[in-house]
Design a protein around this motif. Sequence first.
Motif, mmCIF file in Angstrom:
data_model
loop_
_atom_site.group_PDB
_atom_site.id
_atom_site.type_symbol
_atom_site.label_atom_id
_atom_site.label_comp_id
_atom_site.label_asym_id
_atom_site.label_seq_id
_atom_site.Cartn_x
_atom_site.Cartn_y
_atom_site.Cartn_z
ATOM 1 N N UNK A 285 -71.696 45.954 31.397
ATOM 2 C CA UNK A 285 -71.377 46.255 30.001
ATOM 3 C C UNK A 285 -72.349 45.542 29.063
ATOM 4 N N UNK A 286 -72.740 44.321 29.427
ATOM 5 C CA UNK A 286 -73.727 43.579 28.647
ATOM 6 C C UNK A 286 -75.057 44.321 28.622
ATOM 7 N N UNK A 287 -75.413 44.881 29.769
ATOM 8 C CA UNK A 287 -76.658 45.657 29.888
ATOM 9 C C UNK A 287 -76.610 46.890 28.988
ATOM 10 N N UNK A 288 -75.449 47.537 28.907
ATOM 11 C CA UNK A 288 -75.318 48.719 28.056
ATOM 12 C C UNK A 288 -75.600 48.381 26.593
ATOM 13 N N UNK A 289 -75.112 47.230 26.137
ATOM 14 C CA UNK A 289 -75.341 46.832 24.737
ATOM 15 C C UNK A 289 -76.791 46.439 24.500
ATOM 16 N N UNK A 290 -77.415 45.796 25.476
ATOM 17 C CA UNK A 290 -78.761 45.262 25.272
ATOM 18 C C UNK A 290 -79.856 46.302 25.458
ATOM 19 N N UNK A 291 -79.660 47.255 26.385
ATOM 20 C CA UNK A 291 -80.750 48.169 26.723
ATOM 21 C C UNK A 291 -80.424 49.650 26.569
ATOM 22 N N UNK A 292 -79.154 49.982 26.377
ATOM 23 C CA UNK A 292 -78.773 51.385 26.289
ATOM 24 C C UNK A 292 -78.204 51.764 24.925
ATOM 25 N N UNK A 293 -78.310 50.859 23.966
ATOM 26 C CA UNK A 293 -77.926 51.135 22.570
ATOM 27 C C UNK A 293 -76.445 51.472 22.402
ATOM 28 N N UNK A 294 -75.597 50.963 23.250
ATOM 29 C CA UNK A 294 -74.159 51.124 23.067
ATOM 30 C C UNK A 294 -73.662 50.088 22.058
ATOM 31 N N UNK A 295 -72.808 50.510 21.158
ATOM 32 C CA UNK A 295 -72.148 49.565 20.262
ATOM 33 C C UNK A 295 -71.038 48.845 21.026
ATOM 34 N N UNK A 296 -70.673 47.632 20.607
ATOM 35 C CA UNK A 296 -69.601 46.910 21.313
ATOM 36 C C UNK A 296 -68.305 47.702 21.396
ATOM 37 N N UNK A 297 -67.951 48.401 20.305
ATOM 38 C CA UNK A 297 -66.700 49.158 20.324
ATOM 39 C C UNK A 297 -66.771 50.318 21.318
ATOM 40 N N UNK A 298 -67.972 50.850 21.560
ATOM 41 C CA UNK A 298 -68.119 51.920 22.545
ATOM 42 C C UNK A 298 -67.934 51.379 23.960
#
Length: 414
Positions: A285-298
């Motif tokens: 999930x950390x990777x999604x926020x850092x490299x995949x442009x996911x917002x925390x709420x997503x």
Amino acid sequence: MAQLDTREKLAILADAAKYDASCASSGTAKRNSRDGKGLGSTEGMGICHAYAPDGRCISLLKILLTNSCIFDCHYCINRKSSNVRRARFTIDEVVQLTLAFYRRNYIEGLFLSSGIIASSNYTMEQLVEVARSLREDHHFRGYIHLKTIPDADPELVNQAGLYADRVSINVELPTVAGLKRLAPEKDGGRIEGAMGAVKAAILDAKDATKRYRSAPKFAAGQSTQMIVGADAATDGDIIGRASGLYDRFGLRRVYYSAFSPIPDASAVLPLSRPPLMREHRLYQSDWLMRFYDYRPDEVVAAADDATGMLPLDIDPKLAWALKHRARFPVDVNRAPREELLRVPGLGVKAVNAILTSRRWRRLRLDDVARLTVSVAKIRPFVVAEDWRPVALADRAELKPLIAPKKQQLELFAA
């Protein structure tokens, strides 16, 4: 404390340091001693490697200065009331160990932390003196990571940044309530204040380096660590906390460490450790926020609505996609980068390759399959030149079809 030789101290204090996960080396400056001056390196050939998060390789001597501590944090095996064998290095012993291990090509750098001895300032002075001696007395040019102490004088923390490549301050637990309950002698406000001071010093040093060639170097970044499963924090709480730390303090990494039961544990701690897969899902999930442009709420939306926990059987990206079926399928020949990054099974490199390749030809499903490990996971979520997932897109329940199959691993498989 009984008299111990250096080998015995190393056995105790290297084992005591294993609980700290925040020791990756990404972000350090490149230095070498090819000019015949100095000792050590953070790059080069012929070095025994371990992999860092950014792809480079580095080996570290990871130890505590001492496992004695005046604090009594419930989750810590080195707490004041813990019945463990104690040891303490002198400054010179740490310096000589680092140099000796480097000369034998065992390591490329040092990760040094410590229990609190006498006071926070005294302990921080000892850590800084180790780094100063390595840099100035022995011209060591390898990697140094210092675990700083929030209660220490800001000037001491600033000195640590002048000698170290990376500094870190552990927030310990994801919630204020958890910190007060399990580590009452630590203050969340002071921890964040110290992290803010380090961020300001890093920014000031970067600005000074642009203006003045002779400006002193400062640590390339800072990191932190959170213990998972020692308190009642949900995965949603942890994700939100990590996102806030990234935004406010410009951290290089947030590390997650699954709580591990310790000998003579406090009665307020859980009796069993959380699943290690939970730690793994948090890193994803950390990777999604850092490299995949996911917002925390997503990312939080991928968790179970009732429990706030990420599913353990599938990764967060797939869980999010299954909960947002209306966003799919996406056309690999026309969709923008941000939409392709949401496709389960497509990594950043695969998406970049798709964007490059489709400039020259229309991509078929076989073309996309060559870029990923599992085309089965991708098929329900993409449209290609020769593929439209009509039956799959209309299927009410996709998870049984694309979730990884459970299998018993063989202990002695070839």
